[in-house]
Design a protein around this motif. Structure first.
Motif, PDB file in Angstrom:
ATOM      1  N   ARG A 146      32.024  11.283  20.818  1.00 11.69           N
ATOM      2  CA  ARG A 146      31.905  11.910  19.860  1.00 11.69           C
ATOM      3  C   ARG A 146      30.387  12.287  19.203  1.00 11.69           C
ATOM      4  NH1 ARG A 146      38.187  11.099  16.670  1.00 11.69           N
ATOM      5  NH2 ARG A 146      39.323  11.434  18.077  1.00 11.69           N
ATOM      6  N   SER A 152      33.921   6.565  14.382  1.00  9.28           N
ATOM      7  CA  SER A 152      33.712   6.197  16.180  1.00  9.28           C
ATOM      8  C   SER A 152      32.574   6.050  16.871  1.00  9.28           C
ATOM      9  CB  SER A 152      33.988   8.093  16.565  1.00  9.28           C
ATOM     10  OG  SER A 152      35.318   8.677  16.719  1.00  9.28           O
ATOM     11  N   GLU A 185      41.408  17.092  28.081  1.00 10.98           N
ATOM     12  CA  GLU A 185      40.837  15.897  26.560  1.00 10.98           C
ATOM     13  C   GLU A 185      41.600  15.342  26.162  1.00 10.98           C
ATOM     14  OE1 GLU A 185      37.343  17.141  25.033  1.00 10.98           O
ATOM     15  OE2 GLU A 185      35.616  16.685  27.359  1.00 10.98           O
ATOM     16  N   LYS A 187      42.779  13.183  21.991  1.00  9.81           N
ATOM     17  CA  LYS A 187      42.389  12.573  20.684  1.00  9.81           C
ATOM     18  C   LYS A 187      43.341  11.102  20.801  1.00  9.81           C
ATOM     19  CE  LYS A 187      39.365  14.476  18.215  1.00  9.81           C
ATOM     20  NZ  LYS A 187      39.401  16.123  19.055  1.00  9.81           N
ATOM     21  N   THR A 192      38.260   9.724  21.903  1.00 10.45           N
ATOM     22  CA  THR A 192      38.683  10.814  22.798  1.00 10.45           C
ATOM     23  C   THR A 192      38.456  10.447  24.259  1.00 10.45           C
ATOM     24  OG1 THR A 192      37.342  11.883  21.714  1.00 10.45           O
ATOM     25  CG2 THR A 192      37.853  13.386  23.602  1.00 10.45           C
TER      26      THR A 192
END
Ligand SMILES: C[S@@+](CC[C@H](N)C(=O)[O-])C[C@H]1O[C@@H](n2cnc3c(N)ncnc32)[C@H](O)[C@@H]1O
Length: 201
Positions: A146, A152, A185, A187, A192
């Motif tokens: 990310r 993150s 993809e 989350k 992710t």
């Protein structure tokens, strides 16, 4: 002791490994749901889980599936074997770069949260082997970087894999050995994740 050594020692134990992942993903429900929907194996399928760890993903399969997990970490293998005893599941100590299975022995192979632990030259050996021993489909689950989220980034540093790759890199490497059928993809907590469905060649 460096942070990396401390982190690796800690996460080589089943309980901390599972707890840290639960925190980073804010629970594992979404990940299990996405994988269940994607894999949906036919009854009596033979499934190989490469780098099966603590057996986190063995719970996705009922006893109609012949499940084999391989890993190098004997502590993880012992934990998984005792968790799933009396089920149609076996856990074997084997190096993914030197697998001793027959050609097309498995219908489905899983590389779940696994390939970002390897350089491309190691992956060349592993993916070539996975293609040889897999009859039909291969599923890959991977963290995706990310870009602009500092929190993150900090938590991704807790991951032991040194090779977290962007989507384009993941696809380029997988395309060398498999046919990539789909990429998705989603989350989950601070991560992710990608699920990539491939067919063996
Ligand atoms: C991040 S863990 C993922 C475990 C599991 N797939 C999961 O998602 O819960 C990566 C696993 O790969 C295993 N591993 C690392 N190198 C390996 C190798 N050469 N052959 C087999 N397993 C290996 C590690 O022991 C570890 O259990």
């Amino acid at each position: 002791m460096s942070f990396k050594t401390f982190k690796n020692n800690l996460l080589n134990n089943p309980l901390p490994f599972n707890v840290v992942r639960s925190i980073l993903l804010a629970g594992k429900g979404r990940m299990y749901k996405e994988l269940r929907n994607a894999i949906a194996p036919e009854k009596d399928s033979k499934v190989l889980d490469v780098g099966s760890g603590t057996g986190e993903f063995a719970l996705l399969f009922d006893n109609s599936i012949d499940y084999t997990g391989i890993d190098m970490n004997s502590g993880f293998l012992d934990y998984a074997s005792s968790l799933y005893k009396n089920q149609n599941k076996k856990f074997i100590q084997m190096d993914a770069t030197k697998m001793s299975f027959k050609k097309s022995e498995f219908d489905i192979s899983l590389l779940l949260s696994f390939i970002h632990h390897f350089s491309e030259s190691d992956l060349d050996k592993i993916l070539k082997e996975v293609n040889r021993i897999t009859k039909k489909r291969i599923f890959v689950l991977e963290p995706v970087p990310r870009k602009y989220n500092i929190l993150s980034k900090l938590f991704y540093a807790l991951d032991r894999g040194d090779f977290i790759r962007k989507k384009e890199e993941q696809l380029r490497i997988l395309n060398k050995y498999f046919t990539v059928d789909s990429y998705k993809e989603f989350k989950s907590g601070l991560y992710t994740l990608s699920i990539i469905q491939c067919s063996s060649r």
